[in-house]
Design a protein around this motif. Structure first.
Motif, PDB file in Angstrom:
ATOM      1  N   ILE A   1       0.610   1.000  -2.537  1.00 29.14           N
ATOM      2  CA  ILE A   1       0.325   1.750  -3.768  1.00 29.14           C
ATOM      3  C   ILE A   1       0.601   0.905  -5.025  1.00 29.14           C
ATOM      4  N   PRO A   2       1.804   0.351  -5.178  1.00 28.29           N
ATOM      5  CA  PRO A   2       2.015  -0.508  -6.352  1.00 28.29           C
ATOM      6  C   PRO A   2       1.130  -1.744  -6.351  1.00 28.29           C
ATOM      7  N   ALA A   3       0.821  -2.261  -5.165  1.00 29.10           N
ATOM      8  CA  ALA A   3      -0.010  -3.473  -5.103  1.00 29.10           C
ATOM      9  C   ALA A   3      -1.420  -3.180  -5.602  1.00 29.10           C
ATOM     10  N   VAL A   4      -1.991  -2.069  -5.166  1.00 35.72           N
ATOM     11  CA  VAL A   4      -3.340  -1.719  -5.633  1.00 35.72           C
ATOM     12  C   VAL A   4      -3.326  -1.561  -7.149  1.00 35.72           C
ATOM     13  N   MET A   5      -2.300  -0.892  -7.661  1.00 39.42           N
ATOM     14  CA  MET A   5      -2.261  -0.618  -9.102  1.00 39.42           C
ATOM     15  C   MET A   5      -2.160  -1.887  -9.935  1.00 39.42           C
ATOM     16  N   ILE A   6      -1.246  -2.762  -9.567  1.00 39.99           N
ATOM     17  CA  ILE A   6      -1.084  -3.957 -10.406  1.00 39.99           C
ATOM     18  C   ILE A   6      -2.289  -4.881 -10.240  1.00 39.99           C
ATOM     19  N   CYS A   7      -2.853  -4.934  -9.041  1.00 38.47           N
ATOM     20  CA  CYS A   7      -4.043  -5.765  -8.847  1.00 38.47           C
ATOM     21  C   CYS A   7      -5.212  -5.228  -9.677  1.00 38.47           C
ATOM     22  N   GLU A   8      -5.360  -3.915  -9.724  1.00 42.62           N
ATOM     23  CA  GLU A   8      -6.448  -3.344 -10.528  1.00 42.62           C
ATOM     24  C   GLU A   8      -6.230  -3.592 -12.018  1.00 42.62           C
ATOM     25  N   LEU A   9      -4.963  -3.455 -12.443  1.00 34.73           N
ATOM     26  CA  LEU A   9      -4.662  -3.695 -13.855  1.00 34.73           C
ATOM     27  C   LEU A   9      -4.999  -5.121 -14.251  1.00 34.73           C
ATOM     28  N   LEU A  10      -4.592  -6.042 -13.382  1.00 31.60           N
ATOM     29  CA  LEU A  10      -4.782  -7.452 -13.699  1.00 31.60           C
ATOM     30  C   LEU A  10      -6.185  -7.939 -13.419  1.00 31.60           C
ATOM     31  N   GLY A  11      -6.845  -7.294 -12.460  1.00 29.13           N
ATOM     32  CA  GLY A  11      -8.185  -7.715 -12.106  1.00 29.13           C
ATOM     33  C   GLY A  11      -8.247  -8.618 -10.886  1.00 29.13           C
ATOM     34  N   VAL A  12      -7.323  -8.443  -9.945  1.00 24.29           N
ATOM     35  CA  VAL A  12      -7.420  -9.149  -8.660  1.00 24.29           C
ATOM     36  C   VAL A  12      -8.341  -8.326  -7.764  1.00 24.29           C
ATOM     37  N   PRO A  13      -9.456  -8.916  -7.330  1.00 23.34           N
ATOM     38  CA  PRO A  13     -10.386  -8.148  -6.490  1.00 23.34           C
ATOM     39  C   PRO A  13      -9.697  -7.655  -5.222  1.00 23.34           C
ATOM     40  N   TYR A  14     -10.060  -6.459  -4.821  1.00 23.78           N
ATOM     41  CA  TYR A  14      -9.420  -5.797  -3.700  1.00 23.78           C
ATOM     42  C   TYR A  14      -9.400  -6.656  -2.434  1.00 23.78           C
ATOM     43  N   GLU A  15     -10.532  -7.321  -2.141  1.00 28.30           N
ATOM     44  CA  GLU A  15     -10.630  -8.085  -0.892  1.00 28.30           C
ATOM     45  C   GLU A  15      -9.648  -9.256  -0.875  1.00 28.30           C
ATOM     46  N   GLU A  16      -9.208  -9.685  -2.047  1.00 29.12           N
ATOM     47  CA  GLU A  16      -8.368 -10.886  -2.103  1.00 29.12           C
ATOM     48  C   GLU A  16      -6.878 -10.545  -2.093  1.00 29.12           C
ATOM     49  N   ARG A  17      -6.596  -9.253  -1.992  1.00 31.91           N
ATOM     50  CA  ARG A  17      -5.207  -8.826  -2.133  1.00 31.91           C
ATOM     51  C   ARG A  17      -4.337  -9.227  -0.959  1.00 31.91           C
ATOM     52  N   GLY A  18      -4.891  -9.151   0.233  1.00 35.99           N
ATOM     53  CA  GLY A  18      -4.110  -9.330   1.454  1.00 35.99           C
ATOM     54  C   GLY A  18      -3.329 -10.636   1.499  1.00 35.99           C
ATOM     55  N   SER A  19      -4.029 -11.748   1.357  1.00 34.79           N
ATOM     56  CA  SER A  19      -3.384 -13.051   1.490  1.00 34.79           C
ATOM     57  C   SER A  19      -2.407 -13.239   0.340  1.00 34.79           C
ATOM     58  N   PHE A  20      -2.792 -12.729  -0.789  1.00 37.13           N
ATOM     59  CA  PHE A  20      -1.932 -12.847  -1.950  1.00 37.13           C
ATOM     60  C   PHE A  20      -0.599 -12.128  -1.712  1.00 37.13           C
ATOM     61  N   GLN A  21      -0.715 -10.914  -1.179  1.00 31.65           N
ATOM     62  CA  GLN A  21       0.492 -10.129  -0.932  1.00 31.65           C
ATOM     63  C   GLN A  21       1.398 -10.787   0.102  1.00 31.65           C
ATOM     64  N   GLU A  22       0.794 -11.361   1.119  1.00 23.86           N
ATOM     65  CA  GLU A  22       1.581 -12.061   2.139  1.00 23.86           C
ATOM     66  C   GLU A  22       2.450 -13.144   1.510  1.00 23.86           C
ATOM     67  N   ASN A  23       1.845 -13.880   0.570  1.00 23.34           N
ATOM     68  CA  ASN A  23       2.596 -14.944  -0.089  1.00 23.34           C
ATOM     69  C   ASN A  23       3.717 -14.401  -0.963  1.00 23.34           C
ATOM     70  N   VAL A  24       3.414 -13.334  -1.694  1.00 27.89           N
ATOM     71  CA  VAL A  24       4.448 -12.749  -2.544  1.00 27.89           C
ATOM     72  C   VAL A  24       5.620 -12.268  -1.671  1.00 27.89           C
ATOM     73  N   ASP A  25       5.296 -11.685  -0.521  1.00 33.61           N
ATOM     74  CA  ASP A  25       6.350 -11.240   0.394  1.00 33.61           C
ATOM     75  C   ASP A  25       7.293 -12.391   0.724  1.00 33.61           C
ATOM     76  N   LYS A  26       6.704 -13.556   0.913  1.00 29.18           N
ATOM     77  CA  LYS A  26       7.538 -14.710   1.280  1.00 29.18           C
ATOM     78  C   LYS A  26       8.493 -15.106   0.157  1.00 29.18           C
ATOM     79  N   PHE A  27       8.038 -14.994  -1.097  1.00 34.20           N
ATOM     80  CA  PHE A  27       8.963 -15.332  -2.202  1.00 34.20           C
ATOM     81  C   PHE A  27      10.152 -14.389  -2.200  1.00 34.20           C
ATOM     82  N   MET A  28       9.880 -13.153  -1.814  1.00 39.19           N
ATOM     83  CA  MET A  28      10.830 -12.104  -2.134  1.00 39.19           C
ATOM     84  C   MET A  28      11.760 -11.715  -0.994  1.00 39.19           C
TER      85      MET A  28
END
Ligand code: HEM
Ligand code: SF4
Lengths: 401, 68
Positions: free
Chosen positions: A151-178
């Motif tokens: 839910i938060p990922a969809v919202m911030i991606c939409e706000l910023l303009g990250v296309p939906y299809e590109e979210r997955g790999s991006f989120q995986e990487n963010v998970d690793k930072f955190m």
């Protein structure tokens, strides 16, 4: 000046057994001795640990305490003579004025109370979609992957303009930072691939602006590297924090059935409940500051150059500020907490996070009246204290289908 | 009660709007505070005091107003 301070020799690494929502006992104990303690950093530098509500607030409001990355000392690891570089352009969390304001100012108007409330309907829609999917696939379900993260990922991606299809790999990487558990090599790889992705995204927005924050920012005087930095901190800060509030918050509610029943019975309690969960859980536990000059705080002289650890979660449990501070009381009347910080770095995304939580918690409870843990509470996998943001890794839940 | 705000200090957190919606708003162009009711009615004054305490930038000050 002042009396000899209470002294902490090591920072705790564990929460009290069976009490996953409480700060480590050593920190609560430090607060009992007084709102500020002396702490010797690994490597021998003399610093401070601030645990009292008023003093944390005072430090955060005082710009003589710097957030600059290059001045920071790791609280538990001695990196020897390794010189920390300043924060890259755009990553304003770890900057002081005027650099900080250059990046934060153009964002402020995009995260106002009013603008965020306009997203309510969209958040309701996204939440309903995820609850539908969860109902279809379960029971049981992992609440983290089915609800709290997307839910938060969809919202911030939409706000910023990250296309939906590109979210997955991006989120995986963010998970690793955190997650606080990724090794350095994987961390570097995740960082590099995120940077490459964001560089591409910024270039794409410049070429074909769409209706989003990043595209709007391409019209300002910020260059590509700066935009990439801004996008990085918005995505990193916007994805992981709210996700952990939603999952840890659900865990806390399930462990306090009378509170959960109160919220379910009275959705109008949601606004207050969200503030109390923010206070009680304080998932953004600790931030660092460095004194730029000699400053007196709580009767102690903090010398220029000294590192200060501000313990937000301990401050939010300060008995001088909150009655029964370790109790979760969704109807609590005492407002004001430090879960979003204070001063010039106070969370930019707080109004977004509030709307997300005000929508998502009641929707979840309403949709699954028999929601419960699917494992023993002791078996719920928690993040280690070394993670910047606290939370649960997985939250297995079930319900009567 | 009379409200004064320092828009230089204000960093647009929105805490005042969240706390006393009838009294504060944020500007459309830069997110900074706007005072809708510089002399708030009695019913809003507690919320206004709370907003003063919550403001992360110390940008709101109160003084005695004409009708206090
Ligand atoms: C419940 C969820 C959240 C919590 C608990 C949280 C907590 C915090 C805290 C404590 C700080 C201050 C750090 C400091 O004192 O140095 C902060 C800063 C920040 N947060 Fe959040 N945050 C949340 C959600 C978000 C969201 C959704 C966004 C997305 C826009 C966001 C973006 C930021 C940014 C950009 C900063 C840096 C502000 C600055 O340095 O001026 N946060 N957050
Ligand atoms: S609470 Fe303070 S900083 Fe935030 S918008 Fe209002 S006046 Fe500005």
């Amino acid at each position: 000046m002042g009396e000899a301070p209470h002294t902490i020799t090591t920072l705790p690494t564990e929460r009290p057994p069976g009490r996953p929502f409480d700060p480590p006992p050593e920190l609560v104990e430090a607060r009992r001795h007084g709102p500020i303690s002396a702490y010797t950093f690994p490597g021998g530098k003399q610093g401070w640990l601030v645990t009292g509500f008023d003093l944390v607030r005072q430090v955060l409001a005082d710009q003589r305490f710097s957030s600059r990355k290059e001045l920071m000392l790791h609280p538990t690891v001695d990196y020897g003579d390794f010189v920390v570089p300043p924060a890259p352009p755009g990553e304003f969390l770890l900057m002081d004025e005027p650099r900080h304001g250059r990046y934060r100012r153009p964002l402020t108007a995009r995260f106002t109370v009013r603008r965020m409330r306009l997203l309510t309907e969209r958040i309701e829609q996204v939440t309903a979609e995820h609850l539908d999917a969860m109902a279809k696939a379960g029971p049981p379900a992992d609440l983290v992957t089915a609800f709290a993260k997307p839910i938060p990922a969809v919202m911030i991606c939409e706000l910023l303009g990250v296309p939906y299809e590109e979210r997955g790999s991006f989120q995986e990487n963010v998970d690793k930072f955190m997650d606080g558990e990724t090794n350095d090599e994987d961390l570097m790889a995740a960082y590099t691939s995120t940077q490459e992705y964001l560089a591409g995204l910024v270039a794409a927005k410049r070429a074909n602006p769409t209706d989003d924050v990043l595209s709007e920012l391409t019209e300002s005087d910020l260059d590509d590297e700066e935009l990439r930095g801004i996008a990085l901190i918005l995505l990193a800060a916007g994805i992981d924090t709210t996700a952990n509030m939603l999952s840890l918050g659900t865990f806390a509610l399930l462990r306090h059935p009378e509170q959960l029943a109160a919220l379910r019975g009275d959705p109008a309690l949601a606004d207050r409940a969200v503030e109390e969960l923010l206070r009680y859980l304080s998932v953004a536990k600790t931030f660092m500051r460095t004194a730029l000059e000699d400053v007196e705080v709580g009767g102690q002289l903090i010398r220029a150059g000294s590192p200060v650890i501000a313990s937000y979660h301990t401050a939010n449990r300060d008995p001088d500020r909150f009655t029964d501070p370790h109790g979760l009381d969704l109807a609590r009347q005492e407002g004001g907490h430090l879960a979003f910080g204070h001063g010039i770095h106070q969370c930019l995304g707080q109004q977004l996070a509030r709307v997300e939580m005000r929508v998502a918690f009641p929707a979840l409870l309403g949709r699954f009246p028999t929601l419960r843990l699917a494992v023993d509470p002791e078996e719920v996998d928690l993040r280690p204290e070394t993670a910047d943001i606290y939370g649960v890794k997985r939250l297995p839940v079930t319900w009567d289908a | 009660m009379r409200i004064t705000v320092d828009t230089e200090r204000c960093m647009g957190s929105g805490m005042c709007v969240l706390t006393a919606e009838e009294v504060f708003d944020q500007r459309e162009d830069d997110g900074k505070v706007v005072v809708l009711r510089p002399e708030p009615p009695a019913g809003d004054r507690d919320a206004v005091r709370e907003a003063v305490g919550l403001c992360p930038a110390g940008a709101i000050t109160l003084s005695a107003g004409d009708r206090t």
